[in-house]
Design an enzyme around this catalytic site. Sequence first.
Site, PDB file in Angstrom:
ATOM      1  N   GLU A   1      42.968  53.074  25.437  1.00  0.00           N
ATOM      2  CA  GLU A   1      44.069  53.700  25.408  1.00  0.00           C
ATOM      3  C   GLU A   1      45.188  54.032  24.788  1.00  0.00           C
ATOM      4  O   GLU A   1      46.538  55.419  24.598  1.00  0.00           O
ATOM      5  CB  GLU A   1      45.314  52.483  26.222  1.00  0.00           C
ATOM      6  CG  GLU A   1      45.138  51.338  26.950  1.00  0.00           C
ATOM      7  CD  GLU A   1      43.418  51.167  27.205  1.00  0.00           C
ATOM      8  OE1 GLU A   1      42.979  51.004  26.292  1.00  0.00           O
ATOM      9  OE2 GLU A   1      42.856  50.686  28.569  1.00  0.00           O
TER      10      GLU A   1
ATOM     11  N   HIS B   1      46.372  41.554  34.501  1.00  0.00           N
ATOM     12  CA  HIS B   1      47.044  42.417  35.301  1.00  0.00           C
ATOM     13  C   HIS B   1      48.590  42.186  35.498  1.00  0.00           C
ATOM     14  O   HIS B   1      48.992  43.165  36.368  1.00  0.00           O
ATOM     15  CB  HIS B   1      46.282  41.992  36.794  1.00  0.00           C
ATOM     16  CG  HIS B   1      44.434  42.396  36.263  1.00  0.00           C
ATOM     17  ND1 HIS B   1      43.585  41.366  35.525  1.00  0.00           N
ATOM     18  CD2 HIS B   1      43.843  43.559  35.645  1.00  0.00           C
ATOM     19  CE1 HIS B   1      42.995  41.559  35.579  1.00  0.00           C
ATOM     20  NE2 HIS B   1      42.425  43.315  35.586  1.00  0.00           N
TER      21      HIS B   1
END
Length: 681
Positions: free
Chosen positions: A417, A485
């Site tokens: 990321e 999530h």
Amino acid sequence: MSSPASAQERAAVQQLDPRFDWARVARVFLLSRALDQLEESKLFPERKILYQFSARGHELGQILLGCLLTNSHDGVGAYYRSRPLLLTLGLSAEDALASGMARAGGITDGRDIGVVFNLPRKDKATVLPMAGGVGTQYTPTAGWARAIRYYRDTLGDAGYRDSMAVVMGGDGSVATNGFWSALNTATTQRLPMLFFIEDNGYSISVPAAAQMPGGNVAANLRSFGNLRVLEADGCDPADTARAVYEAVTLVRSGQGPALLRLTVPRLSGHSGQDTQAYKPAELVAAERARDPLIGLQRYLVPVFFSKSEWEQMQEAANEEVQAALEGAQARPHPDSSQALRYIFAECHGEEGPFTPEPARINMLDAIRRTLQHELKMNPKLLIFGEDVGPKGGVHAATLGLQKEFGPDRVFDTSLSEEGIIGNAVGMALAGLRPVAEIQFRKYAEPATEQLNDCGTMRWRTANKFSAPIVVRMPGGFSKCGDPWHSVSNEVRFAHAPGWQVIMPSNAEDAAGLLRTALRSPNPSIFFEHRVLLDAAWARRPYPGDNFMLPLGVAKIAQEGERLTVVTWAAMLERCLQASKRTQSPIEVIDLRTIVPWDRETVLNSVRKTGRCLIVHEDTLTAGFGAEIAATVARECFFDLDAPVERVAVPDVPLPYSVHLLHAVLPGVDAIAVRIEELLAV
Ligand SMILES: Cc1ncc(C[n+]2csc(CCOP(=O)(O)OP(=O)(O)O)c2C)c(N)n1
């Protein structure tokens, strides 16, 4: 240069590496040395500059490198010890000193410390905005390298032929996430990128062997795929010239990335405060003996310059620095009335007419269609992230886009990321419009540093640079929750200056807000709530390919007089349902964006209703609701008939068990109860 009298001297001149302008190398070297000398002996002790990072010992390789960065599309990711390179590329001594002294003008207009530089350029290499975090320079530079390849190969711009990116770093920086992420990207993609490592053996006080086994990055990377590895003694002019020339030529020739490790002494402490007490005295003495200035003088005197010419050059450098000091001191302090400017661009994107369609589509399709149209419209727009290519993303937002637009425009990245955001920043600096997908909101955390630095870039560089990237990130609860999530935590981006934070609640708004973000001069976080992606409630007709919604304009989802509910994203539907349970007319406001947030609509509503309830999915403590509550309490103090209240997730992660999930998520019942309580006050 003296005219060599004897044949022997002429021969000696010819032995100098002919690919470099040694007079220029010497001039810049002496200027750099004189600047450090002045700062270390006078300006820092007198507290006229508050940071000093000496480049003494590092100069030679940097200046030789700078001499070769002649292409207008070259990009350099530099760091705090890179001033000799910047001087070679045209930084003036006065700007250098004025920056350290926090004077007006100069590089950042007093906003950033003197060695955290940048150089926007049209005709020569651009020096990307530096940041204070060690290792942050790597992934944006890889993004610049990728942009070079895109302009050259995909857009067919011949101006980018032979262009390259160079990233500079010390031996400590090779232990950072950014280094490894950029190395992976550059080698797997065979990007035109040079890793220019100046190994002075220490990272502040920590020896290089503590950063990686053996302490030699070049030795460790010899078998790394797709990477040419070179080494040289950064104090030896002939050896350094050979290696720098070879490295630059290799990368320019299109053979992929290279890494050059130069060994150099750090002749001063790490920074002004550092006494180097941790270095053995013999090492300090040996480093002094290795001084590359001594090496350069030996190389050039007497064959190229006479001794007196050399001394005259030294004197000229000192005079130039003195004049620069006077110029810098004569500059005013930065104008404090300007300190708040340039968090965002001071202009706005254009809006077009729109043509809504009758059929209702879900939010996922609205996002995909918006991306698809913008890809068609803007050849500089690229979409990338983990699994966004052939698979179309784990949420299917990019389904079919790679097939339609090809792998140069829609592509998978490696699992980093930091790399995704850092690369996006570099591409945006190079003029592309990157759209990065972070697979789930929680996984933006490894990119925190790049995100923060991207947000502050326009301000830090006094409006010289910005990286208007769009970061799409799905998050929030879905059929179930879980700590990985389902995170929302949007407030974290609201707290990071420079980010537009977009939280759509339905398909139409998603299309309009995403398009605005994709054409905006500022970076945006576009939050795609997982439960809304296919929720029946969030479906709307596609509003057309030109539909844009301005940021910072809330929507009054339901009008009412008795109480104002302020909410956004997935909580909107619940608030509307809860308001229907009460018999009172409740005004429900969908903020749509939390940065900027529509204070006027909220405050006007509360002035009318006298009551305010804020509902959000993010956790309660220091959630964005606290910001709204503080504003309402202050601005509507005399209009309020009840305390400002909040309903939010208590301070726990969202649980996996649906049973537990519904115990913590604000539900319709809990919201309705709180509305009734407030109405009863
Ligand atoms: C992410 C981060 N961690 C720590 C620091 C503090 N720090 C500044 S410079 C430095 C040492 C870096 O050493 P190296 O990369 O070898 O470069 P050198 O200073 O030796 O040229 C450290 C730990 C920082 N600026 N950023």
